[in-house]
Every structure is written in structure tokens, then in C-alpha cells.
Design an enzyme around this catalytic site. Structure first.
Site, PDB file in Angstrom:
ATOM      1  N   THR A  46       0.822  -1.216   0.000  1.00  0.00           N
ATOM      2  CA  THR A  46       0.000   0.000   0.000  1.00  0.00           C
ATOM      3  C   THR A  46       0.848   1.256   0.000  1.00  0.00           C
ATOM      4  O   THR A  46       0.540   2.238  -0.689  1.00  0.00           O
ATOM      5  CB  THR A  46      -0.928   0.013   1.232  1.00  0.00           C
ATOM      6  OG1 THR A  46      -1.671  -1.202   1.265  1.00  0.00           O
ATOM      7  CG2 THR A  46      -1.884   1.194   1.180  1.00  0.00           C
ATOM      8  N   THR A  47       1.940   1.246   0.747  1.00  0.00           N
ATOM      9  CA  THR A  47       2.814   2.409   0.869  1.00  0.00           C
ATOM     10  C   THR A  47       3.456   2.789  -0.462  1.00  0.00           C
ATOM     11  O   THR A  47       3.866   3.934  -0.657  1.00  0.00           O
ATOM     12  CB  THR A  47       3.890   2.138   1.939  1.00  0.00           C
ATOM     13  OG1 THR A  47       3.240   1.786   3.165  1.00  0.00           O
ATOM     14  CG2 THR A  47       4.766   3.345   2.192  1.00  0.00           C
ATOM     15  N   TYR A 109     -13.358  -3.389  -0.213  1.00  0.00           N
ATOM     16  CA  TYR A 109     -14.576  -2.807  -0.790  1.00  0.00           C
ATOM     17  C   TYR A 109     -15.719  -3.810  -0.895  1.00  0.00           C
ATOM     18  O   TYR A 109     -16.855  -3.503  -0.539  1.00  0.00           O
ATOM     19  CB  TYR A 109     -14.297  -2.175  -2.161  1.00  0.00           C
ATOM     20  CG  TYR A 109     -15.463  -1.330  -2.656  1.00  0.00           C
ATOM     21  CD1 TYR A 109     -15.693  -0.076  -2.120  1.00  0.00           C
ATOM     22  CD2 TYR A 109     -16.320  -1.809  -3.641  1.00  0.00           C
ATOM     23  CE1 TYR A 109     -16.775   0.690  -2.549  1.00  0.00           C
ATOM     24  CE2 TYR A 109     -17.404  -1.049  -4.078  1.00  0.00           C
ATOM     25  CZ  TYR A 109     -17.618   0.197  -3.531  1.00  0.00           C
ATOM     26  OH  TYR A 109     -18.682   0.944  -3.950  1.00  0.00           O
ATOM     27  N   TYR A 135      -2.575 -10.512   4.496  1.00  0.00           N
ATOM     28  CA  TYR A 135      -2.498  -9.136   4.996  1.00  0.00           C
ATOM     29  C   TYR A 135      -3.885  -8.709   5.446  1.00  0.00           C
ATOM     30  O   TYR A 135      -4.812  -8.602   4.639  1.00  0.00           O
ATOM     31  CB  TYR A 135      -1.966  -8.217   3.892  1.00  0.00           C
ATOM     32  CG  TYR A 135      -1.805  -6.758   4.267  1.00  0.00           C
ATOM     33  CD1 TYR A 135      -1.813  -6.324   5.595  1.00  0.00           C
ATOM     34  CD2 TYR A 135      -1.624  -5.794   3.271  1.00  0.00           C
ATOM     35  CE1 TYR A 135      -1.652  -4.985   5.923  1.00  0.00           C
ATOM     36  CE2 TYR A 135      -1.468  -4.454   3.590  1.00  0.00           C
ATOM     37  CZ  TYR A 135      -1.483  -4.051   4.907  1.00  0.00           C
ATOM     38  OH  TYR A 135      -1.327  -2.719   5.220  1.00  0.00           O
ATOM     39  N   ARG A 140      -8.479  -0.335   5.972  1.00  0.00           N
ATOM     40  CA  ARG A 140      -8.458  -0.080   4.525  1.00  0.00           C
ATOM     41  C   ARG A 140      -9.430  -0.969   3.754  1.00  0.00           C
ATOM     42  O   ARG A 140      -9.933  -0.576   2.711  1.00  0.00           O
ATOM     43  CB  ARG A 140      -7.035  -0.283   3.969  1.00  0.00           C
ATOM     44  CG  ARG A 140      -6.044   0.791   4.377  1.00  0.00           C
ATOM     45  CD  ARG A 140      -4.721   0.623   3.658  1.00  0.00           C
ATOM     46  NE  ARG A 140      -3.759   1.649   4.014  1.00  0.00           N
ATOM     47  CZ  ARG A 140      -3.674   2.845   3.440  1.00  0.00           C
ATOM     48  NH1 ARG A 140      -4.513   3.167   2.478  1.00  0.00           N
ATOM     49  NH2 ARG A 140      -2.757   3.716   3.828  1.00  0.00           N
ATOM     50  N   LYS A 164       0.468 -10.557   7.955  1.00  0.00           N
ATOM     51  CA  LYS A 164       0.741  -9.184   8.379  1.00  0.00           C
ATOM     52  C   LYS A 164      -0.545  -8.701   9.035  1.00  0.00           C
ATOM     53  O   LYS A 164      -1.548  -8.459   8.370  1.00  0.00           O
ATOM     54  CB  LYS A 164       1.119  -8.302   7.190  1.00  0.00           C
ATOM     55  CG  LYS A 164       1.375  -6.846   7.578  1.00  0.00           C
ATOM     56  CD  LYS A 164       1.660  -5.976   6.358  1.00  0.00           C
ATOM     57  CE  LYS A 164       1.831  -4.512   6.779  1.00  0.00           C
ATOM     58  NZ  LYS A 164       2.013  -3.619   5.605  1.00  0.00           N
ATOM     59  N   ILE A 206       6.244  -5.596   9.232  1.00  0.00           N
ATOM     60  CA  ILE A 206       6.384  -4.953   7.924  1.00  0.00           C
ATOM     61  C   ILE A 206       5.984  -3.512   8.167  1.00  0.00           C
ATOM     62  O   ILE A 206       4.826  -3.216   8.418  1.00  0.00           O
ATOM     63  CB  ILE A 206       5.529  -5.626   6.843  1.00  0.00           C
ATOM     64  CG1 ILE A 206       6.038  -7.046   6.577  1.00  0.00           C
ATOM     65  CG2 ILE A 206       5.564  -4.801   5.554  1.00  0.00           C
ATOM     66  CD1 ILE A 206       5.187  -7.849   5.613  1.00  0.00           C
TER      67      ILE A 206
END
Length: 293
Positions: A46-47, A109, A135, A140, A164, A206
């Protein structure tokens, strides 16, 4: 998967002021991580702002990191999405020769049930040529991967090797640690609770903040894994204010402000993200000045 124990960082994608990918800055950032004690690198998490990268830009980022790393650290590639069939297709067609594992986010979503989440990761596990790191980031995705689903996946698929965990819920993390298979790794995805999670039996992190302060944060994780609690917490409290700052106005805008201060890259982000405001920028610069030698 001993290579995933310790500190991994979710690499940013640096942009020039014209919003194009800054290849030279990305090389500098990769070397900065390697030179300061990071254990592995996560590509296009994402980063890295993959949601705003074109296909050819993603390939440019991947190849740049592979070349800059030059085999020095293990690489993990972000391969996830909310279209299961599309993720499976990428897993079947991509060249993973330079990577040690994939990181795959729970579908966002769509808000699937726990059974839907299980079936999504079942399809990924069956298609993936590499070990899979789940993850979980409810903030999010809009849905939470419950411990029972994590344990079910870990028991059913040998290549589902880690999670994660970024729900920000220590009780949930401890339930996974308590019931997981012996070799399954619980990796913190929340910088602020990394040390408590490591001390509870987690395998490391992470991280985003470790990208800006790799020497300090990776040392904290090492001390935590060695059960040197007081020394580890001393570093935690030195860095804690910076963790709040870099997420205050969105990720990766905060950590890119650190990189600009360090002279590693511009602080450019792509819409819909925007730069941090002047007040936060000054606070970040002041923190870097007193923290980085």
C-alpha cells in the site's frame, strides 16, 4: 521462512515533481534500507501507491528494486486485490524469480464474509508459486480477517506461512499467536504495537516508520526478539511520536516528508493523496534533525 523474521519495510514509490517515477531516488531508498539493518523489502505494498501506478510503472518499480537490491535482501511482492480471478491470473503468469514470498491483502470494498475471505485466499494459495503472507488491514479493506479464518488457512495450506496483522487489536493478534501452527509467523502491520506484538510471540514487522528510521526501528525489533525488553522500549518511546506524525495526514505522505528531509527523494504523492501541511512538515523536519545522526 526465517528470512521474514525481523524488520521488513513497505517501500514507497518516489515521484519527481512532475509525478513521474523517480528511479534514482528509489535506488537511494533501497540502499538506505540495506545500509541501516533492514531484513527484507516489500515491493508494491500500500505504501508504494500501486493504486495510482500504471502497469508499466509497476514493472519499472519492480525492476528498479530488483536491480538496486542485487540479491542482498529477500524481496516480497504485493500481489492482491478484490478480484480473485485477476489475482490468480497474475500469480500464474508473473515471473517471481527474484522474490521470496508474496503479500496479499484481504479483499477490499466487496466486504466478503469469512467464508468468502477463506475461499479468496484458498484460490491464491493454490495458484501461488511462492509462500503467501496474508495481509489483514480492516481500516483499509472494510472487513476483518478473524483469527479463526487465519488459523484455518494456516492449517489447510502449507504455503500460507504468515500474516501481516494490522487490525490494531492486540487481543486478536495474541489469539492468532496462541492457536497458530508452530512455524506460522505473525508479523505486525501496525508500527505502534510492533514491540508488544513481538514480545507476545510475533515474528517482527512490515513497517512504514522503519523505512524512515531503519537503524533505530530494526534495532528495536532485534532487541525485542532477544527479549531485551527495557532496551527495546527505550527505542520505542524515542520513535513513538514520529509514528503518530507519519500517519497523521496519510501514508505515505508522512514518510515521504522524512525522505525529503533526509535528501533521499521529493515528497511528491499522487492524487487523491496530498502533501502534509506546513505545520506537520516542520514537526517532521525537527524530529529528523534530533533523531538521525
Amino acid at each position: 521462512m526465517q528470512s521474514l523474521i525481523g524488520t521488513g519495510v513497505a517501500l514507497v514509490t518516489p515521484f519527481k515533481k512532475d509525478f513521474s517515477v523517480d528511479v534514482e531516488a528509489l535506488k537511494r531508498i533501497v540502499n538506505y534500507q540495506i545500509d541501516n539493518g533492514i531484513n527484507y523489502l516489500v515491493v508494491l505494498g500500500t505504501t508504494g501507491e500501486p493504486a495510482t501506478l500504471k502497469k508499466e510503472e509497476k514493472e519499472l518499480v519492480i525492476q528498479t528494486i530488483i536491480e538496486a537490491n542485487n540479491g542482498r535482501l529477500p524481496l516480497v511482492l504485493g500481489v492482491g486485490g478484490n478480484n480473485t480471478a485477476e489475482v490468480v491470473e497474475e500469480l500464474k503468469t508473473r515471473d517471481f524469480a527474484s522474490f521470496s514470498a508474496i503479500l496479499s491483502v484481504s479483499p477490499y470494498y466487496n466486504k466478503p464474509t469469512q467464508e468468502g475471505i477463506y475461499q479468496h485466499f484458498k484460490a491464491i494459495a493454490e495458484a501461488s508459486p511462492l509462500p503467501v503472507i496474508l495481509y489483514n488491514v480492516p481500516g483499509r479493506t472494510g472487513s476483518n480477517v478473524l483469527p479463526s479464518t487465519v488459523i484455518r488457512l494456516a492449517n489447510d495450506f502449507k504455503n500460507v506461512v504468515a500474516i501481516k496483522e494490522a487490525a490494531g487489536d492486540m487481543v486478536q493478534a495474541m489469539k492468532i499467536i496462541q492457536h497458530k501452527p508452530k512455524d506460522f509467523l505473525v508479523i505486525s502491520g501496525d508500527d505502534m504495537v510492533t514491540l508488544p506484538m513481538v514480545l507476545a510471540g510475533g515474528a517482527g514487522v512490515i513497517s512504514v516508520i522503519a523505512e524512515g528510521f531503519p537503524e533505530q526501528f530494526s534495532e528495536m525489533v532485534r532487541l525485542g526478539l532477544e527479549r531485551k525488553v527495557d532496551q527495546a522500549y527505550e527505542i520505542h518511546y524515542q520513535i513513538a511520536d514520529a509514528i503518530d506524525m507519519i500517519f497523521e495526514q496519510g501514508n505515505p505522505a508522512g514518510v515521504k516528508e522524512i525522505f525529503k528531509t533526509l535528501g533521499l527523494s521529493e515528497n511528491t504523492v499522487r492524487l487523491p493523496l496530498v502533501n502534509v501541511n506546513e505545520d506537520l512538515s516542520k514537526r517532521v523536519k525537527d524530529f529528523v534533525a534530533k533523531t538521525v545522526n
